[in-house]
Write a protein that holds these residues in place. Structure first.
Motif, mmCIF file in Angstrom:
data_model
loop_
_atom_site.group_PDB
_atom_site.id
_atom_site.type_symbol
_atom_site.label_atom_id
_atom_site.label_comp_id
_atom_site.label_asym_id
_atom_site.label_seq_id
_atom_site.Cartn_x
_atom_site.Cartn_y
_atom_site.Cartn_z
ATOM 1 N N ASP A 127 12.026 3.914 5.408
ATOM 2 C CA ASP A 127 10.813 4.546 5.153
ATOM 3 C C ASP A 127 9.858 3.785 4.646
ATOM 4 O O ASP A 127 8.626 4.307 4.514
ATOM 5 C CB ASP A 127 11.162 5.912 4.475
ATOM 6 N N LEU A 128 10.000 2.784 3.761
ATOM 7 C CA LEU A 128 9.386 2.021 2.959
ATOM 8 C C LEU A 128 8.928 0.637 3.895
ATOM 9 O O LEU A 128 7.632 0.514 3.655
ATOM 10 C CB LEU A 128 9.821 1.159 1.568
ATOM 11 N N ILE A 129 9.735 0.352 4.698
ATOM 12 C CA ILE A 129 9.240 -0.817 5.634
ATOM 13 C C ILE A 129 8.889 -0.584 7.091
ATOM 14 O O ILE A 129 8.142 -1.703 7.560
ATOM 15 C CB ILE A 129 10.542 -1.731 5.557
ATOM 16 N N TYR A 130 8.968 0.621 7.485
ATOM 17 C CA TYR A 130 8.530 0.896 8.953
ATOM 18 C C TYR A 130 7.286 1.862 8.899
ATOM 19 O O TYR A 130 7.266 2.556 8.183
ATOM 20 C CB TYR A 130 9.740 1.469 9.711
ATOM 21 N N PRO A 131 6.435 1.520 9.656
ATOM 22 C CA PRO A 131 5.372 2.635 9.879
ATOM 23 C C PRO A 131 5.830 3.907 10.034
ATOM 24 O O PRO A 131 6.865 4.256 10.677
ATOM 25 C CB PRO A 131 4.501 2.009 10.798
ATOM 26 N N THR A 132 5.086 4.977 9.481
ATOM 27 C CA THR A 132 5.457 6.271 9.731
ATOM 28 C C THR A 132 5.193 6.692 11.143
ATOM 29 O O THR A 132 3.994 6.485 11.684
ATOM 30 C CB THR A 132 4.525 7.085 8.728
ATOM 31 N N LYS A 133 6.233 7.083 11.843
ATOM 32 C CA LYS A 133 6.165 7.642 13.138
ATOM 33 C C LYS A 133 5.718 8.985 13.198
ATOM 34 O O LYS A 133 6.071 9.706 12.309
ATOM 35 C CB LYS A 133 7.281 7.303 13.943
ATOM 36 N N LYS A 134 4.635 9.297 14.068
ATOM 37 C CA LYS A 134 4.134 10.693 14.282
ATOM 38 C C LYS A 134 5.440 11.442 14.720
ATOM 39 O O LYS A 134 6.043 11.102 15.768
ATOM 40 C CB LYS A 134 2.933 10.899 15.091
ATOM 41 N N LYS A 135 5.690 12.707 14.127
ATOM 42 C CA LYS A 135 6.662 13.556 14.605
ATOM 43 C C LYS A 135 6.268 14.621 15.441
ATOM 44 O O LYS A 135 5.276 15.033 14.899
ATOM 45 C CB LYS A 135 7.446 13.933 13.426
ATOM 46 N N THR A 136 6.925 14.950 16.480
ATOM 47 C CA THR A 136 6.821 15.843 17.597
ATOM 48 C C THR A 136 6.717 17.124 16.753
ATOM 49 O O THR A 136 7.873 17.480 16.014
ATOM 50 C CB THR A 136 7.105 15.684 18.781
ATOM 51 N N THR A 137 6.188 18.221 17.022
ATOM 52 C CA THR A 137 6.286 19.530 16.416
ATOM 53 C C THR A 137 6.814 20.696 17.651
ATOM 54 O O THR A 137 7.152 21.516 17.193
ATOM 55 C CB THR A 137 4.967 20.106 15.906
ATOM 56 N N HIS A 138 6.913 20.003 18.697
ATOM 57 C CA HIS A 138 7.298 20.965 20.025
ATOM 58 C C HIS A 138 8.806 20.900 19.889
ATOM 59 O O HIS A 138 9.577 19.957 19.689
ATOM 60 C CB HIS A 138 6.541 20.441 20.886
ATOM 61 N N GLN A 182 0.720 -1.249 0.116
ATOM 62 C CA GLN A 182 0.076 0.069 0.038
ATOM 63 C C GLN A 182 1.197 1.176 -0.015
ATOM 64 O O GLN A 182 0.469 2.194 -0.635
ATOM 65 C CB GLN A 182 -0.936 -0.023 1.315
ATOM 66 N N LYS A 183 1.926 1.364 0.865
ATOM 67 C CA LYS A 183 2.823 2.290 0.961
ATOM 68 C C LYS A 183 3.426 2.754 -0.429
ATOM 69 O O LYS A 183 3.535 3.917 -0.855
ATOM 70 C CB LYS A 183 3.856 2.456 1.831
ATOM 71 N N ILE A 184 3.727 1.610 -1.117
ATOM 72 C CA ILE A 184 4.406 1.791 -2.660
ATOM 73 C C ILE A 184 3.494 2.117 -3.483
ATOM 74 O O ILE A 184 4.041 3.281 -4.082
ATOM 75 C CB ILE A 184 5.040 0.580 -3.008
ATOM 76 N N ARG A 185 2.332 2.043 -3.488
ATOM 77 C CA ARG A 185 1.351 2.394 -4.350
ATOM 78 C C ARG A 185 0.998 3.660 -4.172
ATOM 79 O O ARG A 185 0.769 4.668 -4.940
ATOM 80 C CB ARG A 185 -0.032 1.469 -4.310
ATOM 81 N N GLU A 186 0.925 4.166 -2.812
ATOM 82 C CA GLU A 186 0.496 5.260 -2.464
ATOM 83 C C GLU A 186 1.837 6.351 -2.662
ATOM 84 O O GLU A 186 1.668 7.560 -3.435
ATOM 85 C CB GLU A 186 0.413 5.830 -0.701
ATOM 86 N N LEU A 187 2.888 5.974 -2.743
ATOM 87 C CA LEU A 187 4.103 6.916 -3.175
ATOM 88 C C LEU A 187 4.038 7.118 -4.547
ATOM 89 O O LEU A 187 4.298 8.188 -5.115
ATOM 90 C CB LEU A 187 5.522 6.148 -2.757
ATOM 91 N N ARG A 188 3.927 5.945 -5.321
ATOM 92 C CA ARG A 188 3.614 6.185 -6.760
ATOM 93 C C ARG A 188 2.619 7.127 -7.514
ATOM 94 O O ARG A 188 3.011 8.048 -8.199
ATOM 95 C CB ARG A 188 3.564 4.483 -7.445
ATOM 96 N N LYS A 189 1.546 6.908 -6.544
ATOM 97 C CA LYS A 189 0.386 7.761 -6.981
ATOM 98 C C LYS A 189 0.811 9.216 -6.564
ATOM 99 O O LYS A 189 0.263 10.200 -7.404
ATOM 100 C CB LYS A 189 -0.744 7.290 -6.472
ATOM 101 N N SER A 190 1.549 9.407 -5.559
ATOM 102 C CA SER A 190 1.703 10.659 -5.100
ATOM 103 C C SER A 190 2.721 11.472 -6.038
ATOM 104 O O SER A 190 2.591 12.695 -6.026
ATOM 105 C CB SER A 190 2.303 10.712 -3.433
ATOM 106 N N LEU A 191 3.334 10.702 -6.680
ATOM 107 C CA LEU A 191 4.390 11.216 -7.838
ATOM 108 C C LEU A 191 3.670 11.400 -8.948
ATOM 109 O O LEU A 191 4.294 12.000 -9.994
ATOM 110 C CB LEU A 191 5.691 10.171 -7.867
ATOM 111 N N LYS A 192 2.461 10.937 -9.088
ATOM 112 C CA LYS A 192 1.580 10.979 -10.159
ATOM 113 C C LYS A 192 2.355 10.293 -11.514
ATOM 114 O O LYS A 192 2.274 10.539 -12.796
ATOM 115 C CB LYS A 192 1.271 12.495 -10.828
#
Length: 110
Positions: A64-75, A8-18
């Motif tokens: 970044d492909l194989i691990y879930p995206t971790k929420k990054k803190t903004t503080h 799913q992540k690979i598909r989303e990345l491909r589509k985000s790049l149009k």
């Protein structure tokens, strides 16, 4: 990360790049059929080499492909965090590993 998540992540990345699957296949040096199978999560897990090729083509770390995206803190880091980092810099690698493992165990029980 489960194979389906990677797909799913690979598909989303491909589509985000149009990019079409054909364009993406050329970019990552795979056949269109293989890209389709990877995106659908069929035909076996992508090899490490395939994931590295995809990550390289997308100019991103393979992690970044194989691990879930971790929420990054903004503080901003707190003073306590800065003090902890300063303290850890005085410790041996073995001590740092032990403290890290201990902190994870403590925080997972919250």
């Amino acid at each position: 990360m489960a194979n389906n998540d990677i797909s799913q992540k690979i598909r989303e990345l491909r589509k985000s790049l149009k990019l079409t699957q054909s364009q993406f296949a050329k970019l990552v040096h795979l056949s269109v059929d293989r890209v389709g199978k990877i995106e659908r999560g069929i035909g076996g897990d992508p090899t490490v080499e395939t994931l590295e090729n995809i990550a390289d083509a997308l100019k991103m770390p393979v992690e970044d492909l194989i691990y879930p995206t971790k929420k990054k803190t903004t503080h901003k880091p707190t003073r306590e965090l800065a003090d902890l980092i300063a303290y850890l810099q005085t410790r041996t690698p073995a001590d740092i590993k032990f403290i890290h493992e201990l902190a994870i165990k403590i925080l997972e029980k919250k």
